[in-house]
Design an enzyme around this catalytic site. Structure first.
Site, mmCIF file in Angstrom:
data_model
loop_
_atom_site.group_PDB
_atom_site.id
_atom_site.type_symbol
_atom_site.label_atom_id
_atom_site.label_comp_id
_atom_site.label_asym_id
_atom_site.label_seq_id
_atom_site.Cartn_x
_atom_site.Cartn_y
_atom_site.Cartn_z
ATOM 1 N N TYR A 160 0.769 -1.307 -0.392
ATOM 2 C CA TYR A 160 -0.173 0.375 0.070
ATOM 3 C C TYR A 160 1.485 1.219 0.306
ATOM 4 C CZ TYR A 160 -3.463 3.561 1.658
ATOM 5 O OH TYR A 160 -4.615 4.110 1.864
ATOM 6 N N LYS A 164 1.122 4.534 -2.661
ATOM 7 C CA LYS A 164 0.548 5.628 -2.446
ATOM 8 C C LYS A 164 1.932 7.068 -2.699
ATOM 9 C CE LYS A 164 -3.467 4.849 -1.156
ATOM 10 N NZ LYS A 164 -4.208 6.057 -2.185
#
Length: 263
Positions: A160, A164
């Site tokens: 994740y 990002k």
């Protein structure tokens, strides 16, 4: 300069992807409240319709459309349809993300691809197609959602976090490439915000409380507290802001450590 009108968005058209819930919903409502005509896009059409209904009930202009950002052709068609119907596209906001919280060494290929495809490739589809339309008209604001995880990580957040951080770099590249054509590109980095994405944490009181305590305010953020950053980046108030990430994190990335020393 009329400073009183710097945040007004009358005459503008905004596409909010992921507008059916959470930060996307709050962003759509805030943009409409400042005068924009909002196209609420979501993979769940009924959720998009509910947000559009909330906007209309508050006196704003909105319409709902279905959109799966994993389908590049569908994103292109939706952007072209928006420009065709309204004559322009001034702001594009993309919020959808997923997270599989587990150690990197336990990730499967399928889990890796699922997170990367939505968070990074899906975001790319929206930014690229909206960016093309804005470049043709010579103006526009691209707003992607990153996270504090682009800067700081913890166990279980590796993939994740990578997506990002990648989102921030895409935004910076677009700022460099499209700036000469009048298009701005920026990211927003929320901290811990009460949304459907973070709902599993709320069901674990110790985890939820620990995250709240990390903020200098001692609490989680609300979607509407992020929406102001979206309005800023969509408006003339940010006309000289591009290629950056605006953290809305309650001080999470500013404060070092988990212990307050005796002073």
């Amino acid at each position: 300069m009329n400073y009183a009108d710097m945040f007004r968005l009358e005459g503008q058209v905004a596409l909010v992807v992921g507008g059916g819930s959470g930060i996307g919903q709050a962003s759509a409502e805030a943009l409409a409240a400042h005068g924009a005509r909002v196209v609420v896009a979501d993979a769940r059409l009924e959720a998009a319709r509910q947000t559009a209904g909330r906007v209309q009930a508050a006196g704003g202009e909105a319409e709902a459309v279905e959109l799966d950002i994993l389908d590049g052709a569908a994103v292109r068609a939706r952007v072209e349809e928006t420009v065709g119907r309204h004559g322009r596209l001034d702001t594009a906001v993309t919020t959808p993300s997923i997270n599989v919280r587990k150690p990197l060494l336990e990730y499967t290929d399928e889990e890796f691809e699922r997170v990367v495809m939505l968070n990074l490739k899906g975001t790319f589809h929206v930014l690229a197609e909206a960016g093309r339309a804005m470049a043709r008209q010579g103006s526009g604001s691209l707003i992607a959602f990153s996270s504090i995880r682009s800067l700081v990580v913890e166990p279980g957040q590796g993939v994740y976090a990578a997506t990002k951080a990648g989102t921030v770099q895409m935004v910076r590249a677009l700022a460099a490439e499209l700036g000469p054509r009048g298009v701005r590109a920026n990211a927003i980095g929320p901290g811990v915000i009460d949304t459907p994405l973070t709902a599993p944490i709320k069901n674990q009181p110790d985890w939820y409380a620990a995250y709240g305590a990390k903020s200098v305010f001692g609490r989680w953020g609300k979607p509407e507290e992020v929406a102001g950053a979206v309005v800023f980046l969509a408006s003339r108030a940010s006309s000289y802001v591009t290629g950056t990430i605006l953290f809305v994190d309650g001080g999470w990335t500013a404060v070092d450590g988990r212990f307050n020393p005796p002073l």
